[in-house]
Design a protein around this motif. Structure first.
Motif: not given
Ligand SMILES: [Zn+2]
Length: 243
Positions: A73, A76, A180, A182-183, A185
């Motif tokens: 990513c 992050c 992503c 997690e974030c 993006c």
């Molecule tokens: Zn990310």
């Protein structure tokens, strides 16, 4: 395109050549393995999408349709595992033999041709990414007979040429749209099939060398004799060594 997988001997040779080749020679070389009637020079002049179709066909014949990729990513740095298929990448439209598309720069009309491996080799020497992008755009401009290409290209011209190149050879720059977990993006990650196949060939050659090493140590057979056994017989002897 019907392509046969490499034999064990060809696999070892291909791994050595891939290890010793830079970009884009590796891609041209892998394409010649799938297009045995084409010379290295002829493959170098093919649009990247056409060259990569040959690489994808060889990849499919050797390692199957599913292609596992990993990405990082850009926001992050989380690692993502992504999968695509050779079939999906082969379905992207490819440049025809004489794609005709044009741009107008300073009131003059220029044809635009797809990027080939000779272009990639030429811009590979340019350290600055933006300068390399401009040079790539300039190389793909085909001025009318007897005329010179423009000396200077504005940023808008480079963008316009890039857009035409993406339209005439969309398979030349395949990407995966990633998100992503997690974030959140979202970005387009380029897929470099020549690099993917080169890594897989090198990995398969390492595994084969391990098999040759164990069998040679145990039975004192030559490399040629062990390769001539074929995979099933090699595995059968290796299984006995482990009993
Ligand atoms: Zn990310």
């Amino acid at each position: 395109m019907f392509v046969l997988p490499l034999s064990a001997t060809e696999l070892l040779d291909a791994a050595s050549i891939c290890r010793g080749s830079g970009v884009p020679d590796k891609g041209i070389y892998l394409a010649t393995l799938g297009m045995t009637e084409q010379s290295f020079e002829a493959c170098a002049a093919l649009p990247i999408g056409t060259r990569d179709a040959s690489i994808l066909a060889l990849r499919q014949a050797m390692f199957g349709d599913r292609i596992e990729l990993s990405a990082t990513c850009p926001q992050c740095a989380a690692r993502l595992d992504v999968a695509t298929t050779a079939t999906a990448l082969l379905a992207i439209e490819r440049a025809t033999d004489s794609p005709s598309c044009d741009v107008t720069i300073d009131g003059r009309r220029f044809d635009v041709r797809p990027i080939n491996s000779i272009d990639l080799a030429a811009i590979g020497q340019i350290p600055d990414a933006e300068e390399a992008r401009i040079e790539l755009a300039r190389r793909c401009l085909v001025p009318p007979e007897g005329e010179e290409p423009p000396i200077l290209l504005e940023a808008a011209d480079v963008d316009a040429i890039g857009a035409v190149i993406a339209r005439i050879d969309p398979a030349g720059d395949p990407y995966a749209m990633l998100r992503c977990a997690e974030c959140a993006c979202e970005w387009d990650a380029p897929i470099d099939i020549a690099n993917v196949l080169a890594r897989e060939i090198e990995g398969a050659a390492e595994a084969l060398l391990d098999e040759i090493h164990l069998l040679a140590q145990a039975y004192h057979w030559s490399e040629g004799a062990i390769l001539a056994l074929g995979q099933d017989r090699r595995r059968a002897y290796l299984a006995r060594l482990q009993q």
